[in-house]
Design a protein around this motif. Structure first.
Motif, short mmCIF file in Angstrom:
data_model
loop_
_atom_site.label_atom_id
_atom_site.label_comp_id
_atom_site.label_asym_id
_atom_site.label_seq_id
_atom_site.Cartn_x
_atom_site.Cartn_y
_atom_site.Cartn_z
N ALA A 99 4.18 17.19 -5.07
CA ALA A 99 4.91 18.32 -4.70
C ALA A 99 4.71 18.78 -3.18
O ALA A 99 5.68 19.44 -2.79
CB ALA A 99 3.93 19.32 -5.49
N HIS A 100 3.73 18.46 -2.44
CA HIS A 100 3.47 18.80 -1.22
C HIS A 100 4.60 17.80 -0.24
O HIS A 100 4.73 18.65 0.82
CB HIS A 100 2.22 18.25 -0.60
N ASN A 101 4.83 17.10 -0.92
CA ASN A 101 5.99 16.26 0.07
C ASN A 101 7.39 16.03 -0.32
O ASN A 101 8.37 15.55 0.14
CB ASN A 101 5.52 14.51 0.23
N GLU A 141 16.85 10.26 1.17
CA GLU A 141 16.72 11.57 2.36
C GLU A 141 16.00 12.68 1.92
O GLU A 141 15.37 13.33 2.61
CB GLU A 141 17.94 11.56 3.08
N LEU A 142 16.43 13.01 0.71
CA LEU A 142 15.52 14.11 -0.18
C LEU A 142 14.76 13.62 -1.03
O LEU A 142 15.15 12.64 -1.84
CB LEU A 142 16.98 14.93 -0.65
N VAL A 143 13.83 14.07 -1.04
CA VAL A 143 12.60 13.67 -2.13
C VAL A 143 12.71 14.71 -3.23
O VAL A 143 12.44 15.91 -2.96
CB VAL A 143 11.22 13.54 -1.56
N LEU A 144 12.57 14.29 -4.41
CA LEU A 144 12.80 15.12 -5.80
C LEU A 144 11.45 14.97 -6.43
O LEU A 144 11.09 13.64 -6.72
CB LEU A 144 13.87 15.00 -6.56
N THR A 145 11.15 15.81 -7.06
CA THR A 145 9.78 15.77 -8.10
C THR A 145 10.02 16.60 -9.36
O THR A 145 11.05 17.54 -9.32
CB THR A 145 8.49 15.96 -7.56
N ALA A 146 9.14 16.76 -10.25
CA ALA A 146 9.40 17.54 -11.56
C ALA A 146 8.06 18.14 -11.85
O ALA A 146 6.95 17.48 -11.77
CB ALA A 146 9.97 16.89 -12.58
N ALA A 147 8.01 19.34 -12.22
CA ALA A 147 6.63 19.86 -12.77
C ALA A 147 6.72 19.82 -14.34
O ALA A 147 7.62 20.46 -14.89
CB ALA A 147 6.71 21.45 -12.51
N VAL A 175 11.51 22.96 -11.88
CA VAL A 175 10.63 23.46 -12.74
C VAL A 175 11.25 24.06 -14.14
O VAL A 175 12.17 24.93 -13.67
CB VAL A 175 10.21 24.76 -11.65
N PRO A 176 10.75 23.70 -15.20
CA PRO A 176 11.18 24.31 -16.15
C PRO A 176 10.69 25.76 -16.55
O PRO A 176 9.69 26.01 -16.12
CB PRO A 176 10.65 23.44 -17.29
#
Length: 377
Positions: free
Chosen positions: A161-163, A120-126, A169-170
């Motif tokens: 990132a847009h979605n 339900e939550l989408v996670l990403t990393a930079a 973010v480090p």
């Protein structure tokens, strides 16, 4: 040494094959046929199927709705996803969730993990930094201001990132420490500029202008970013392996049917030798991948730190996936560039993986530094 996968890991592979097997590579949007971004969003239907198969919570503990498996299981699933060119943030989502589970505050875990486990939550990393070459943590500064943290800086090439609903973010503090900000998206002070990857997918250039976060949204454990980055990198090596395996299989099928002078071209010595060389590349990619994934999963001691095994895996993955796809294009002839045939899609994805991993020479330099600091007996 026992290289047999556990029953749980094998079950994860079977579940992954059931989800990714029906995905036709021809259905994946082609960057050669689509101006600009190939799509505004990732494959939500496939994301839902991954959730139904419990593959989005693979590494989370049972108390957070997960299966409690390890990095090896994740890499096995990612390997299958790459064969289908799956357009989902499975790697970034899982790695970020693991970092929150391992190092996040109780409030952050409660806020993110149950919904992330269900997709339900989408996670990403930079992880690319400001330029793609500098350490990612140096691209953003983080300073404490009484009861809040303030972040400033830029991260480039952030996948999905847009979605995403949250972006890890480090950032570096004035004291030289590295923290991870788990940043809600959207958020005041955060802006995204569109970038297009080699695969045609949307990336985000992340700009932070005096972004304020509560302390519970900051992971301050010193080792947290290194562990998150290691999992992201090793997972990318798994994607490279899966893609290379599918491309070599496609090449074998094509050269077995394509005839010249009355014989399948696969029977020609020059063709067979090139295919054999690429098979060796894939087996080296596989062996070094499992070594790196095993070190991450177990934190076992070794002659070198875990970073050494990851550097070796990156060397083979970066060079290997390029060689496999180049040989495939050569042996397919003009057919490999035909946009009615899926090989050109794999070529674009392989190039993006190679760029993400970085040049093998840089990883060789890292390995050399580690060997100098930890002489082998």
């Amino acid at each position: 040494m026992d290289f047999t996968f556990t029953e749980e890991q094998q079950a994860a592979v079977e579940a992954a094959k059931a989800v990714f097997g029906p995905v036709a590579p021809d259905s994946v949007p082609s960057p050669a046929l689509t101006p600009g971004a190939v799509a505004d969003d990732f494959d939500r239907a496939l994301w839902s199927k991954l959730n139904d198969a419990d593959l989005l919570s693979l590494l989370l503990a049972p108390e957070h709705g997960g299966a409690g498996l390890d990095a090896i299981a994740l890499c096995l699933v990612l390997r299958e996803s790459a064969k289908a060119l799956a357009r989902v943030p499975l790697l970034e989502h899982t790695a970020t969730a693991v970092a929150v589970q391992t190092y996040g505050s109780d409030e952050l875990k409660e806020q993110i993990l149950p919904r992330a486990a269900r997709g339900e939550l989408v996670l990403t990393a930079a992880s690319a930094g400001r330029t793609g070459h500098d350490p990612a943590q140096l691209a953003v500064s983080a300073r404490r201001d009484t009861d809040t943290w303030i972040l400033d800086g830029t991260q480039t090439g952030v996948p999905w990132a847009h979605n995403a609903d949250h972006i890890a973010v480090p950032a570096h503090t004035p004291q030289g420490r590295t923290v991870i900000a788990v940043l809600p998206h959207p958020h005041e002070g955060l802006s995204l500029a569109e970038q297009i990857s080699t695969t045609g997918e949307r990336l985000g250039e992340l700009h932070l202008d005096s972004v304020r976060l509560d302390p519970q949204q900051i992971i301050e454990t010193d080792e947290a970013w290194d562990r998150l980055h290691q999992l992201l990198t090793t997972g990318t090596c798994a994607l490279a392996l899966g893609l290379g395996e599918r491309v070599l299989r496609m090449t074998g099928d094509y050269t077995s049917k394509r005839e010249q002078f009355g014989y399948p071209v696969a029977t020609f010595q020059a063709v067979a030798v090139q295919a054999a060389d690429r098979y060796i590349d894939l087996r080296a990619m596989e062996a070094t991948l499992w070594q790196a994934a095993w070190r991450i999963s177990t934190q076992a001691d070794g002659a070198l730190p875990t970073a050494g095994d990851i550097a070796v895996a990156k060397i083979w993955a970066s060079e290997g996936v390029r060689r496999v796809v180049q040989t495939a294009q050569h042996l397919h002839g003009g057919f490999g560039a035909d946009t009615d045939y899926p090989l050109h899609r794999y070529h674009a994805w392989a190039k993006q993986l190679e760029l993400s991993l970085g040049p093998a020479a840089a990883h060789e330099e890292t390995l050399g530094d580690l060997l100098a600091a930890h002489p082998l007996g």
